[in-house]
Write a protein that holds these residues in place. Structure first.
Motif, short mmCIF file in Angstrom:
data_model
loop_
_atom_site.label_atom_id
_atom_site.label_comp_id
_atom_site.label_asym_id
_atom_site.label_seq_id
_atom_site.Cartn_x
_atom_site.Cartn_y
_atom_site.Cartn_z
N THR A 28 -22.09 24.15 -15.25
CA THR A 28 -23.48 23.74 -14.44
C THR A 28 -23.86 25.00 -13.65
O THR A 28 -23.18 25.94 -13.05
N ARG A 29 -24.64 25.01 -13.99
CA ARG A 29 -25.58 26.33 -13.08
C ARG A 29 -26.44 25.42 -12.08
O ARG A 29 -26.57 24.62 -11.32
N LEU A 30 -26.54 26.56 -10.90
CA LEU A 30 -26.25 25.90 -9.02
C LEU A 30 -27.05 27.13 -9.04
O LEU A 30 -26.70 27.93 -8.83
N GLY A 31 -28.63 27.03 -8.10
CA GLY A 31 -29.15 27.28 -7.35
C GLY A 31 -30.29 26.84 -6.76
O GLY A 31 -30.74 26.30 -7.01
N ALA A 32 -30.68 27.50 -5.25
CA ALA A 32 -31.58 26.99 -4.72
C ALA A 32 -33.02 26.72 -5.77
O ALA A 32 -34.05 26.05 -5.31
N LYS A 33 -33.01 27.77 -7.11
CA LYS A 33 -34.91 27.99 -8.19
C LYS A 33 -34.28 26.45 -8.80
O LYS A 33 -34.80 26.77 -9.60
N LEU A 34 -32.74 26.06 -9.59
CA LEU A 34 -32.98 25.82 -10.46
C LEU A 34 -32.79 24.04 -10.42
O LEU A 34 -32.27 23.45 -9.30
N SER A 35 -33.59 24.15 -11.58
CA SER A 35 -33.26 22.11 -11.37
C SER A 35 -32.24 21.62 -12.64
O SER A 35 -31.99 22.17 -13.02
N PRO A 36 -31.89 20.60 -11.50
CA PRO A 36 -30.61 20.26 -13.38
C PRO A 36 -30.95 19.79 -14.12
O PRO A 36 -32.31 19.41 -14.11
N HIS A 37 -30.31 19.17 -14.93
CA HIS A 37 -30.44 18.94 -16.37
C HIS A 37 -30.84 17.45 -16.28
O HIS A 37 -30.18 17.06 -15.32
N PRO A 38 -31.85 17.20 -16.65
CA PRO A 38 -32.55 15.70 -16.71
C PRO A 38 -31.36 14.36 -16.81
O PRO A 38 -31.28 13.49 -16.17
N ASN A 39 -30.21 14.68 -17.38
CA ASN A 39 -29.37 13.66 -17.42
C ASN A 39 -28.03 14.34 -16.67
O ASN A 39 -26.98 13.87 -16.74
N THR A 40 -28.73 14.94 -15.33
CA THR A 40 -27.17 15.21 -14.61
C THR A 40 -27.56 14.37 -13.62
O THR A 40 -28.36 13.85 -13.23
N ASP A 41 -26.25 13.82 -13.13
CA ASP A 41 -26.40 12.34 -11.61
C ASP A 41 -26.96 13.37 -10.62
O ASP A 41 -26.24 14.60 -10.04
N LYS A 42 -28.46 12.92 -10.26
CA LYS A 42 -29.08 13.86 -8.97
C LYS A 42 -28.14 13.55 -8.05
O LYS A 42 -27.80 14.80 -7.07
N GLU A 43 -26.97 12.46 -7.45
CA GLU A 43 -27.11 12.61 -6.26
C GLU A 43 -25.41 13.23 -5.97
O GLU A 43 -25.55 13.84 -5.39
N ILE A 44 -24.80 13.77 -7.20
CA ILE A 44 -23.28 14.68 -6.73
C ILE A 44 -24.09 15.92 -6.91
O ILE A 44 -23.62 17.16 -6.73
N TYR A 45 -25.04 16.77 -8.25
CA TYR A 45 -26.19 17.52 -7.72
C TYR A 45 -26.29 17.91 -6.89
O TYR A 45 -25.83 19.23 -6.46
N ARG A 46 -27.13 16.96 -5.55
CA ARG A 46 -27.00 17.66 -4.30
C ARG A 46 -26.10 16.99 -4.17
O ARG A 46 -25.78 18.40 -2.91
N HIS A 47 -24.84 17.35 -3.89
CA HIS A 47 -23.86 17.45 -2.89
C HIS A 47 -23.04 18.37 -2.82
O HIS A 47 -22.44 19.20 -2.13
N LEU A 48 -22.66 19.02 -4.00
CA LEU A 48 -22.45 20.57 -4.53
C LEU A 48 -23.22 21.27 -4.13
O LEU A 48 -22.92 22.35 -4.07
N LYS A 49 -24.83 21.16 -4.27
CA LYS A 49 -25.83 22.32 -3.53
C LYS A 49 -25.39 22.36 -2.48
O LYS A 49 -25.73 22.74 -2.35
N LYS A 50 -24.77 20.91 -1.73
CA LYS A 50 -24.90 21.37 0.05
C LYS A 50 -23.95 22.65 0.59
O LYS A 50 -23.67 22.98 1.18
N GLN A 51 -23.37 22.86 -0.73
CA GLN A 51 -21.60 23.09 -0.97
C GLN A 51 -22.08 24.80 -0.68
O GLN A 51 -21.60 25.15 -0.09
N LEU A 52 -23.47 24.99 -0.84
CA LEU A 52 -23.91 26.52 -1.27
C LEU A 52 -24.09 26.61 0.40
O LEU A 52 -24.45 26.54 0.79
N LYS A 53 -23.79 27.56 0.41
CA LYS A 53 -23.93 28.93 1.72
C LYS A 53 -24.46 29.35 1.82
O LYS A 53 -25.21 30.16 0.72
N PRO A 54 -25.99 29.50 2.52
CA PRO A 54 -26.89 30.43 3.04
C PRO A 54 -26.48 31.86 3.11
O PRO A 54 -25.38 31.81 3.70
#
Length: 270
Positions: free
Chosen positions: A45-71
């Protein structure tokens, strides 16, 4: 009585989160709502500050994954050179700016950094003249700004033990070709992966560690091309990652986790 510690609960939560991702990607492989070339269809899966998840992606687990990105934090070497940079740009016109670049003495102990700053400032001075403008085409943007910046950066680390070097302009990404051959595909030279730029490490068998894909001219906002190039770059990184893993097949998992490969994508006005 619940004797589970806070650390244990967090560990259980993390294991549960990872399992959700495993289940999601396993489902995506069979799910017809995912295009066959989509990252999720291929187990990533692609992950980034300006990248939107796939419409069928579980939004909750995507947000959890995104939080792990270090600034991203500013490098210390640039912060230490802040006064030097300010002295250069404190000019009332382009002529004074260019004169500052030529006459400003290098800071003792930071000469490599200062030379790099001078090189970047010379590039900026040329861009300021707008002859031709970097908004004219992707080729002009790359040739007049992006490529010279890469060369300036590598000049600062030219004595690096791995001897990195930059290859500009529509050059074959060897890692992709290598992996396609390993998968049994016949490589068509007319359809090989060509990147806008590549950085290789000469002392490590020309391993590729950075790929550049410029999404149009400066200020050119083509969302479709930006998204396509981003996906293209993601698959390039996967091929590069696998090639490094093949090269160092006896490396430990712990060491492999420290590996960093880079995808650079200038787009829009950033």
């Amino acid at each position: 009585m619940d004797t589970t510690s806070h650390e244990d609960k967090e560990e259980i939560k993390e294991v549960d989160f990872k399992q959700k991702w495993v289940d999601f990607l396993a489902d995506a492989e069979q799910n017809k709502n995912f295009h066959r070339y989509s990252p999720e269809k291929n187990g990533v899966t692609r992950l980034g500050a300006k990248l939107s998840p796939h419409p069928n992606t579980d939004k909750e687990i995507y947000r959890h994954l995104k939080k792990q990105l270090k600034p991203t934090e500013a490098s210390d070497i640039w912060m230490e050179s802040k006064n030097y940079i300010c002295d250069l740009v404190a000019a009332t016109n382009i002529d004074e700016f260019e004169e500052n670049i030529e006459t400003k003495a290098l800071v003792e102990g930071e000469k490599k950094t200062c030379r790099c700053i001078n090189d970047i400032c010379k590039i900026m001075a040329k861009i300021y003249l707008k002859r031709p403008s970097i908004t004219l085409s992707e080729s002009v943007y790359n040739t007049n700004l992006i490529f010279p910046c890469f060369e300036a950066m590598l000049a600062m680390i030219k004595k690096n033990e791995h001897a990195p070097y930059f290859i500009p302009g529509e050059f074959e990404l060897a890692a992709m070709t290598v992996q396609l051959k390993k998968m049994g595909f016949k490589v068509d030279k007319r359809k090989i992966y060509k990147a806008d730029g590549i950085i290789r490490l000469a002392e490590l068998g020309d391993l590729e560690v950075l790929v550049l894909e410029t999404a149009g001219a400066f200020g050119h906002d083509d969302h479709a091309k930006t998204s396509f190039d981003n996906s293209k770059g993601m698959f390039a990184l996967l091929a590069m990652l696998k090639t490094v893993a093949d090269h160092y097949k006896f490396a430990s998992v712990e060491e492999f986790r420290k590996l960093k490969l880079y995808f650079v994508q200038p787009s829009g006005k950033q």
